[in-house]
Design an enzyme around this catalytic site. Structure first.
Site, PDB file in Angstrom:
ATOM      1  CG  ASP A   1      -1.650   1.204   1.480  1.00 24.22           C
ATOM      2  OD1 ASP A   1      -2.403   1.580   0.572  1.00 24.22           O
ATOM      3  OD2 ASP A   1      -1.510   1.812   2.559  1.00 24.22           O
TER       4      ASP A   1
ATOM      5  CG  ASP B   1      -1.740   7.817   2.901  1.00 26.43           C
ATOM      6  OD1 ASP B   1      -0.802   8.267   3.584  1.00 26.43           O
ATOM      7  OD2 ASP B   1      -2.930   8.097   3.128  1.00 26.43           O
TER       8      ASP B   1
ATOM      9  N   GLY C   1      -7.153   4.587   3.309  1.00 19.99           N
ATOM     10  CA  GLY C   1      -7.297   3.511   2.316  1.00 19.99           C
ATOM     11  C   GLY C   1      -8.582   3.570   1.500  1.00 19.99           C
TER      12      GLY C   1
ATOM     13  NE  ARG D   1      -9.266  12.191  -5.623  1.00 21.41           N
ATOM     14  CZ  ARG D   1      -8.718  12.380  -6.827  1.00 21.41           C
ATOM     15  NH1 ARG D   1      -9.336  13.120  -7.726  1.00 21.41           N
ATOM     16  NH2 ARG D   1      -7.546  11.837  -7.131  1.00 21.41           N
TER      17      ARG D   1
ATOM     18  CG  ASN E   1      -3.214  12.475  -6.657  1.00 21.19           C
ATOM     19  OD1 ASN E   1      -3.184  13.126  -7.705  1.00 21.19           O
ATOM     20  ND2 ASN E   1      -4.205  12.585  -5.791  1.00 21.19           N
TER      21      ASN E   1
HETATM   22  P1  B16 Z   1      -6.546  10.077  -4.058  1.00 19.40           P
HETATM   23  P2  B16 Z   1      -3.617   4.215   0.010  1.00 19.40           P
HETATM   24  C1  B16 Z   1      -5.427   6.169  -0.104  1.00 19.40           C
HETATM   25  O1  B16 Z   1      -4.123   5.724  -0.310  1.00 19.40           O
HETATM   26  C2  B16 Z   1      -5.492   7.097   1.109  1.00 19.40           C
HETATM   27  O2  B16 Z   1      -5.159   6.378   2.280  1.00 19.40           O
HETATM   28  C3  B16 Z   1      -6.897   7.626   1.232  1.00 19.40           C
HETATM   29  O3  B16 Z   1      -6.982   8.494   2.340  1.00 19.40           O
HETATM   30  C4  B16 Z   1      -7.275   8.367  -0.062  1.00 19.40           C
HETATM   31  O4  B16 Z   1      -8.610   8.847  -0.009  1.00 19.40           O
HETATM   32  C5  B16 Z   1      -7.125   7.406  -1.247  1.00 19.40           C
HETATM   33  O5  B16 Z   1      -5.798   6.916  -1.281  1.00 19.40           O
HETATM   34  C6  B16 Z   1      -7.428   8.080  -2.579  1.00 19.40           C
HETATM   35  O6  B16 Z   1      -6.458   9.042  -2.840  1.00 19.40           O
HETATM   36  O7  B16 Z   1      -7.552  11.123  -3.706  1.00 19.40           O
HETATM   37  O8  B16 Z   1      -5.138  10.609  -4.174  1.00 19.40           O
HETATM   38  O9  B16 Z   1      -6.958   9.306  -5.294  1.00 19.40           O
HETATM   39  O10 B16 Z   1      -3.537   4.113   1.498  1.00 19.40           O
HETATM   40  O11 B16 Z   1      -4.580   3.226  -0.638  1.00 19.40           O
HETATM   41  O12 B16 Z   1      -2.253   4.203  -0.639  1.00 19.40           O
HETATM   42 MG    MG Z   2      -2.835   3.174   3.312  1.00 20.86          MG
END
Ligand code: B16
Ligand code: MG
Length: 212
Positions: free
Chosen positions: A7, A9, A44, A47, A116
């Site tokens: 993973d 973030d 996780g 959006r 992102n």
């Molecule tokens: P984005 P992961 C997740 O990353 C984040 O933990 C979560 O808080 C976020 O909403 C999600 O990505 C979507 O991110 O807005 O940049 O598309 O933990 O799955 O790496």
């Molecule tokens: Mg995560």
């Protein structure tokens, strides 16, 4: 075990503070209450699913179009905050672990909900490092659905039984379990009753994955 799917973030880097600041600015603008406790529920989560959680506190209804505009607004703020990231946001522990697992011959991939992902990886100097990247841009169902990890395994040409998923979110461990993967949980994910290994820091993986 042939592969490790990380993973992003909460495991490879820590962008949750930026997610919080961006959601907070958006929520303040529309007068919806938002705090760190609600933010913890977004770990996780995709959006749009995150936005739905935030709007639980809203008094009025929002159309699909309005929701998309709010998600876009949050993302614009978030992407600007990401510009503050650099190679110094890659910790020594994470760097050392990735390099050692590569030396031991494991295939290494990312399995993240984030759209992102590639921007973040480039910022921390891992733009070309991974053998596969499965992220929010190639899935239709977010964690706890296993799609993101199944796609990563497919990209690496390994079966779920041959890959270990490393996660910080409970929804991520749910996804790993339902996809048939073993898992290593860090942070909150270490409290999941079905997690295979509980780790405190990424380099704890080096004691678990001795070599292919
Ligand atoms: P984005 P992961 C997740 O990353 C984040 O933990 C979560 O808080 C976020 O909403 C999600 O990505 C979507 O991110 O807005 O940049 O598309 O933990 O799955 O790496
Ligand atoms: Mg995560």
């Amino acid at each position: 075990m042939k592969a490790v799917i990380f993973d992003l973030d909460g495991v490879i880097c820590f962008t949750d503070r930026y997610h919080y600041l961006a959601w907070k600015e958006m929520a303040d603008e529309i007068g919806v209450y938002f705090d760190e406790t609600i933010n913890n529920r977004l770990r996780g989560v995709s959006r749009m699913a995150s936005l739905e959680i935030i709007l639980e506190k809203a008094s009025g209804e929002y159309s699909q179009k309005e929701k998309e505009a709010l998600a876009e607004k949050k993302n614009a703020i978030y992407v600007k905050l990401l510009d503050r990231m650099s190679i110094s946001d890659l910790s020594d522990d994470v760097k050392r672990t990735l390099e050692e697992l590569r030396k031991r011959g494991y295939l290494l991939a990312i399995g993240s909900s984030s759209k992102n992902t590639k921007k973040i990886l480039a910022k921390i100097g891992l733009g070309d490092f991974f053998d596969a990247i499965s992220d929010g841009t190639n899935i239709t169902r977010s964690k706890p659905d296993p799609e993101v990890f199944l796609k990563a395994a497919e990209m690496l040409s390994v079966t779920p039984q041959e890959a270990l998923v490393v996660e910080d979110a409970l929804a991520g461990i749910d996804a790993a379990v339902s996809g048939g993967f073993s898992s290593a949980g860090i942070g909150e994910a270490a409290t999941h009753e079905k997690v295979t290994y509980r780790i405190e820091k990424l380099s704890d993986l080096l004691g678990i994955l001795q070599g292919k």
